[in-house]
Design a protein around this motif. Structure first.
Motif, mmCIF file in Angstrom:
data_model
loop_
_atom_site.group_PDB
_atom_site.id
_atom_site.type_symbol
_atom_site.label_atom_id
_atom_site.label_comp_id
_atom_site.label_asym_id
_atom_site.label_seq_id
_atom_site.Cartn_x
_atom_site.Cartn_y
_atom_site.Cartn_z
ATOM 1 N N THR A 241 0.845 -1.188 0.000
ATOM 2 C CA THR A 241 0.000 0.000 0.000
ATOM 3 C C THR A 241 0.885 1.244 0.000
ATOM 4 O O THR A 241 2.106 1.163 0.162
ATOM 5 N N TYR A 242 0.261 2.396 -0.163
ATOM 6 C CA TYR A 242 1.020 3.640 -0.094
ATOM 7 C C TYR A 242 1.703 3.776 1.265
ATOM 8 O O TYR A 242 2.835 4.252 1.357
ATOM 9 N N VAL A 243 1.025 3.340 2.321
ATOM 10 C CA VAL A 243 1.596 3.457 3.661
ATOM 11 C C VAL A 243 2.741 2.478 3.866
ATOM 12 O O VAL A 243 3.790 2.828 4.405
ATOM 13 N N SER A 244 2.564 1.238 3.431
ATOM 14 C CA SER A 244 3.623 0.245 3.628
ATOM 15 C C SER A 244 4.863 0.586 2.822
ATOM 16 O O SER A 244 5.989 0.280 3.223
ATOM 17 N N LEU A 245 4.670 1.237 1.672
ATOM 18 C CA LEU A 245 5.804 1.579 0.817
ATOM 19 C C LEU A 245 6.455 2.899 1.220
ATOM 20 O O LEU A 245 7.685 3.013 1.262
ATOM 21 N N LEU A 246 5.635 3.894 1.541
ATOM 22 C CA LEU A 246 6.148 5.248 1.768
ATOM 23 C C LEU A 246 6.233 5.638 3.234
ATOM 24 O O LEU A 246 6.928 6.588 3.583
#
Length: 288
Positions: A241-246
């Motif tokens: 997800t955007y959170v897991s990646l960023l």
């Protein structure tokens, strides 16, 4: 003013949905259960607001706007199935398959999808050329090159470390395609100029990414009671997800950047697009 306008559009949709004739059999009961079970109605609201932003009458767009909600609801029914996200709750209630069984839930989704195209062929929607264009665009957005295709990419990405570009590709289809066609539909049926339709397209594409980034954030920091569905499902399924990646901080910055991008796309439409601009902020700040 924004809240009043949002309530006005939402009420138009709810009243239209309330007038849908349902049969007494289990298929109709299952379809109606999920459709009338609440939700933000963002897609039909976006269609109505886009029509009005280019000088159209949102009342005339209602059947097509409702069709978008039918398609969205079908996708949620199928998303919740054990073979996909395996979620027991949706919109604060038991998921369709937990109430009616998996077979009936699948068929209810199928029924809502096909019923949507009955709505899209309502003669009152306008010029045949405009209507045919909308029917084709909705079919593409909902199908293998849009929402369904994005869902397939999402499944294929489970358990893998995806790049930001790959995550965006998933969500441009899974979430963004139907949001984009919602705005385009409103513009087309309202007789908008091509440059106005293009402005609505750029707006909705940024809005779609913002919507998904916010969903990813809420899956980490939200609570089940407010969301009406379980949190942490992306983590349990091993999804990137955007959170897991960023990370949470950078994902929040990306969210704000997409909101600003959406607002910038509306400059061509002037003051008539004020509600759409505020809708982007509403999506950025939502808690469910």
């Amino acid at each position: 003013m924004f809240k009043e306008t949002l309530q006005h559009y939402s009420s138009m949709i709810e009243e239209y949905i309330a007038r849908i004739p349902w049969g007494k059999d289990i298929l109709n009961e299952s379809m109606a259960y999920s459709l009338v079970g609440g939700g933000k109605r963002i897609r039909p609201v976006l269609a109505l607001a886009s029509a009005e932003a280019v000088g159209g009458n949102p009342e005339k767009v209602l059947p097509a706007a409702a069709a978008l909600e039918l398609i969205h609801t079908y996708s949620l029914i199928h998303d919740d199935l054990p073979a996909l996200d395996n979620d027991d709750y949706r919109r604060g209630r038991l998921s369709n398959h937990k109430v009616f069984g998996e077979a009936n839930a699948i068929l209810a989704g199928d029924g809502l999808l096909t019923y949507a195209f009955e709505f899209l062929t309502e003669p009152s929607l306008g010029q045949p050329g405009q209507q045919l264009r909308v029917i084709r665009e909705v079919a593409v957005a909902a199908g293998k090159n849009g929402m369904v295709g994005g869902q397939v990419l999402d499944i294929a990405g489970e358990g893998k470390q995806l790049s930001l570009a790959e995550i965006e590709e998933i969500h441009k289809g899974k979430t963004g395609a139907l949001l984009t066609v919602s705005a385009r539909l409103g513009g087309i049926l309202a007789g908008a100029a091509e440059q106005e339709i293009e402005a609505l397209t750029r707006y909705a594409q940024a809005l779609g990414l913002a919507f998904q980034i916010k969903d990813d954030i809420l899956d980490v920091v939200g609570d089940s009671e407010t969301l009406g569905k379980p949190v942490g499902s992306d983590l349990r399924q091993g999804k990137s997800t955007y959170v897991s990646l960023l990370g949470l901080e950078e994902a929040t910055r990306q969210l704000h950047s997409q909101t600003e991008k959406a607002q910038a796309a509306l400059k061509l439409l002037g003051e008539k697009s004020a509600f759409l601009s505020e809708l982007a902020v509403y999506i950025e700040q939502r808690q469910h």
